[in-house]
Motif scaffolding. Structure first.
Motif, short mmCIF file in Angstrom:
data_model
loop_
_atom_site.label_atom_id
_atom_site.label_comp_id
_atom_site.label_asym_id
_atom_site.label_seq_id
_atom_site.Cartn_x
_atom_site.Cartn_y
_atom_site.Cartn_z
N GLY A 119 0.81 -1.22 0.00
CA GLY A 119 0.00 0.00 0.00
C GLY A 119 0.83 1.25 0.00
O GLY A 119 2.03 1.24 -0.27
N ASP A 149 -12.68 -0.05 10.70
CA ASP A 149 -13.17 0.12 9.33
C ASP A 149 -13.67 1.53 9.09
O ASP A 149 -13.36 2.16 8.06
CB ASP A 149 -14.28 -0.89 9.04
CG ASP A 149 -13.78 -2.32 9.00
OD1 ASP A 149 -12.57 -2.52 8.74
OD2 ASP A 149 -14.59 -3.24 9.23
N ASP A 194 -7.72 3.93 0.74
CA ASP A 194 -8.82 3.01 0.42
C ASP A 194 -8.31 1.74 -0.27
O ASP A 194 -9.11 0.88 -0.64
CB ASP A 194 -9.86 3.70 -0.45
CG ASP A 194 -9.31 4.12 -1.82
OD1 ASP A 194 -8.07 4.24 -1.95
OD2 ASP A 194 -10.12 4.34 -2.74
N GLN A 195 -6.99 1.62 -0.42
CA GLN A 195 -6.42 0.48 -1.14
C GLN A 195 -6.24 -0.71 -0.20
O GLN A 195 -5.95 -0.57 0.99
CB GLN A 195 -5.07 0.87 -1.75
CG GLN A 195 -5.15 2.02 -2.72
CD GLN A 195 -6.03 1.72 -3.93
OE1 GLN A 195 -5.78 0.75 -4.64
NE2 GLN A 195 -7.04 2.54 -4.15
N GLU A 196 -6.34 -1.91 -0.78
CA GLU A 196 -6.26 -3.14 0.01
C GLU A 196 -4.95 -3.25 0.78
O GLU A 196 -4.93 -3.61 1.96
CB GLU A 196 -6.44 -4.35 -0.92
CG GLU A 196 -6.42 -5.68 -0.20
CD GLU A 196 -6.64 -6.85 -1.14
OE1 GLU A 196 -6.42 -8.01 -0.72
OE2 GLU A 196 -7.03 -6.61 -2.30
N ILE A 199 -4.80 -0.78 3.73
CA ILE A 199 -5.64 -1.21 4.85
C ILE A 199 -4.98 -2.37 5.59
O ILE A 199 -5.03 -2.46 6.83
CB ILE A 199 -7.05 -1.57 4.35
CG1 ILE A 199 -7.74 -0.30 3.82
CG2 ILE A 199 -7.87 -2.22 5.45
CD1 ILE A 199 -9.05 -0.54 3.11
N ALA A 200 -4.31 -3.26 4.84
CA ALA A 200 -3.59 -4.38 5.49
C ALA A 200 -2.45 -3.85 6.37
O ALA A 200 -2.21 -4.37 7.46
CB ALA A 200 -3.05 -5.33 4.43
#
Length: 395
Positions: A177, A375, A190-192, A195-196
């Motif tokens: 990210g 979240d 907002d990218q996977e 967030i990880a």
């Protein structure tokens, strides 16, 4: 020549070199103005507004757009060409960060790969029964060691910094990210992968319970006291810990290794540095440029580490040098494990760096303290930093 430097070990080093500068540049006198890091730019901008700013000013990679807008920085390309100054030893990502509209505006003094130096208490880890990690380690290895060494509230297995544009991108990039895109126009929260990376930090505190706060407070002091197994920051502490160990001032065996490998085989990095620029107020910009290059030599980049004044010079020949790697092999290890050098520094295209960082920090802190659910908080960080990036440019 008047050089506005940063108070502390950096300015101490700069002052120690003044006699050599004046010896090498007959007829030039150099004065070091020591400014507290927290107030440095406010004072420099006030001096610039009054027409009394000196010849040379310290800058970080976030600052060039604002420096340029306030008249504290001029293009250097013509001087570089006239003096036939060799820029090839510097990392490409570093030169890019001190350039505006394709023009070079500063010469790097020191540089590094971001917060990619993981300082470890070898004694504490060995006593826990875990193998002491090396630079082949992974995120899973980090968590295993951190859990094994944590004995809360006295001893913590991992201390991370949950805010700051120097820290956050390296964590996020380990997971694929980032905080902001290269163009400086889009939030990446907002990218996977991002967030990880945020989830990894959140879990250090709330799930794995190996970090007390993600706040960054007193980490160095606690590490020196022997109550932290692992923490990460820049390579700027290597020289200091080396000197402390030699003096018998560390009650344990320490080491430093490069960032762990993320789930997709990536190690996060972000070029970071200080650089020096010539002000628009300087009556002798060519002479002022000599101050920049004097503090950017291979020799200076090595010796200020030995002095204990922070990270090495942002030059490939410094990080590869025998002298530096005699202190610790982590410098050469970086060169080997990041063969293309550190990844680029991303900053807002609209020059709203302070607003961007404050917005990011404040909303991340709300997540870490559970003031908002994970979240919901991640979505809010994305929304609010994007609002900053969408504003009109300050430059």
């Amino acid at each position: 020549m008047l050089f506005h430097s940063r108070l502390g070990s950096h300015a101490d080093w700069h002052k120690s070199r003044v006699p050599l500068f004046e010896e090498q540049h007959p007829g030039l006198k150099l004065t070091i103005d020591e400014l507290d890091g927290g107030e440095m730019y406010t004072k420099v901008y006030a001096l610039a507004a009054s027409g009394t700013v000196g010849d040379v000013v310290w800058t970080y990679l976030n600052n060039p757009p604002e420096h340029k807008a306030k008249g504290v920085m001029i293009p250097l390309d013509d001087i570089v060409a006239a003096k036939d100054y060799d820029l090839s030893p510097f990392w490409e990502s570093l030169l890019s960060a001190v350039s505006l509209n394709g023009q070079l505006h500063a010469i790097p003094n020191h540089g590094h790969y971001g917060t990619t130096a993981y300082y470890i208490n070898r004694t504490l880890i060995a006593e826990s029964g875990m193998d002491v990690p090396d630079s082949s380690w992974t995120i899973d290895d980090l968590l295993a060691v951190a859990k094994a060494t944590t004995a809360a509230p006295e001893v913590w297995g991992m201390r991370a910094s949950g805010t700051g544009q120097e820290h956050i991108p390296s964590y996020l990039r380990t997971f694929g990210g980032d905080a902001i895109n290269e163009e400086g126009t889009q939030s990446m929260f907002d990218q996977e992968g991002t967030i990880a990376g945020l989830r990894f930090l959140y879990d250090l505190l709330h799930t794995n319970e190996v970090d007390p706060c993600l706040c960054g407070d007193q980490i160095h002091e606690n590490f020196v006291a022997g109550t932290v197994a692992i923490y990460n920051t820049t390579t700027g502490r290597v020289g200091q810990y080396n000197n402390m160990a030699k003096a018998g001032e560390l009650p344990f065996e320490w080491d430093a290794i490069v960032s762990p490998i993320g789930p997709d085989g990536v190690r996060g990095s972000q070029v970071s540095a200080a650089a020096f620029c010539v002000t628009g107020n300087s009556k002798n910009p060519s002479d002022a440029f000599d101050v920049l290059t004097f503090y950017a030599t291979k020799e200076d980049g090595i010796e200020h580490v030995l002095f204990g004044a922070g990270s090495p010079g942002g030059r490939k020949d410094v990080w590869e040098s025998e002298e530096l790697n005699a202190i610790h092999p982590i410098f050469q290890t970086h060169q080997q494990l990041y063969p293309e050098g550190p990844r680029k520094w991303h900053r807002p295209a609209n020059a709203r760096t302070t607003e961007f960082v404050d917005t990011m920090n404040n909303n991340l802190q709300a997540i870490w303290t559970d003031s908002v659910g994970f979240d919901e908080g991640a979505a809010l960080v994305h929304e609010l930093v994007q609002e900053v990036l969408d504003k009109d440019s300050l430059a």
